[in-house]
Enzyme design. Structure first.
Site, short mmCIF file in Angstrom:
data_model
loop_
_atom_site.label_atom_id
_atom_site.label_comp_id
_atom_site.label_asym_id
_atom_site.label_seq_id
_atom_site.Cartn_x
_atom_site.Cartn_y
_atom_site.Cartn_z
N THR A 23 -18.61 42.19 -15.61
CA THR A 23 -17.91 43.17 -16.45
C THR A 23 -16.71 43.76 -15.72
O THR A 23 -16.67 43.73 -14.50
CB THR A 23 -18.90 44.30 -16.80
OG1 THR A 23 -20.05 43.74 -17.41
CG2 THR A 23 -18.30 45.32 -17.74
N ARG B 227 -26.39 39.46 -28.86
CA ARG B 227 -26.81 40.40 -27.82
C ARG B 227 -25.68 41.38 -27.48
O ARG B 227 -24.53 41.01 -27.35
CB ARG B 227 -27.22 39.64 -26.57
CG ARG B 227 -27.62 40.51 -25.38
CD ARG B 227 -26.52 40.61 -24.36
NE ARG B 227 -26.93 41.31 -23.14
CZ ARG B 227 -26.11 41.63 -22.16
NH1 ARG B 227 -24.83 41.31 -22.24
NH2 ARG B 227 -26.54 42.28 -21.09
#
Length: 287
Positions: free
Chosen positions: A151, A179
């Protein structure tokens, strides 16, 4: 809100970074921090600085966000992003988007809207209505083999004392379609509030979401120094045998960085200081 010096910090993921990606990740974080710093140095807002910095990371295929996103179990890219304005507590977030080059731009456009989070086709339709560029076909995974590279995020404080935070992710390699991890969830993957500070996280999304990790760090930041508050990630992540990394700024713009992953790519710069960028190593900053 007391005025003061500006500051910005970015991260490019808490994970095991292969040797061939370490220098490019370091350089990418430095470039994103520099872009945000230019806005802040000219008197711009923390909100604009975090958006621009994260957009640059989304545009860099070496990071797991935007053009660097990974494939889920269906071989598709599904991206999430969130942003928060510490002055108003407005939050904008999108999840499971496939056709946006820069999901953080759509999240930014959501800030003054009644919903906090839009997903999938609804988020993409909203982005299109705001003139945000989109791809004709869903973005293709940057690494078809499925290597996961985490991320990106940014926190900033402007000269007026306002803070902001943003995160963006290209998902978890091989995960179930649909998800959603921690990145677009306020109090989990990011949070910002004037008078306290701003935080952005990276790592095992489910563990971060279960422990409301950004909220824990913000709570610690109310009473602890920036460096000490960043350490609030260690106990919950140890309990769940999970990895995480955090960058934060306190109300004065002081920086805190902590992680328990093998590496953590990060950079930061503040008014009157030399820029700092590099890889933080577990043996130097883990438990």
């Amino acid at each position: 809100m007391a005025e003061g010096r500006w500051a910005i910090a970015v991260h490019g993921g808490a994970c095991d970074i292969p040797a061939d990606l370490q220098a490019p990740r370091r350089e990418g974080c430095a470039a994103a921090a520099d872009a945000g710093a230019m806005i802040l140095a000219r008197g711009g807002s923390a909100l604009d600085a975090v958006k621009v910095a994260v957009c640059l990371l989304e545009d860099d295929p070496l990071f797991n966000a935007g053009r660097g996103s990974v494939a889920n179990a269906d071989g598709l890219v599904e991206m999430d992003a969130g942003i928060m304005d510490g002055a108003t507590l407005d939050v904008g977030a999108v999840a499971c988007v496939r056709f946006l080059y820069n999901p953080v731009e759509a999240a930014h456009a959501m800030l003054r809207e009644p919903p906090v989070l839009l997903v999938g086709a609804g988020a993409e339709a909203f982005a299109k209505s705001r003139g945000i560029p989109e791809a004709r076909e869903g973005l293709r995974p940057s690494m078809p083999g499925g290597r996961d590279h985490d991320t990106v995020g940014c926190v900033a404080r402007d000269r007026k004392g306002h803070v902001a935070a943003a995160t963006s992710t290209g998902g978890l390699a091989g995960t179930l379609a649909g998800r959603v991890g921690d990145a677009p969830l306020p109090g989990c993957g990011f949070y910002a509030e004037d008078g306290i500070g701003a935080v952005s996280l990276s790592g095992d999304g489910e563990a971060i979401a279960r422990t409301l990790l950004a909220a824990r760090v913000m709570r610690a930041l109310e009473t602890a120094a920036a460096s000490a508050a960043a350490g609030a990630i260690f106990d919950p992540m140890t309990r769940l045998a999970a990895e995480a990394g955090v960058i934060l700024l306190d109300r004065e713009g002081r920086v805190g960085i902590a992680h328990n992953s093998p590496h953590f790519a990060a950079a930061y710069v503040g008014e009157g200081m030399e820029p700092v960028s590099g890889l933080v190593w577990k043996e130097n900053n883990g438990r």
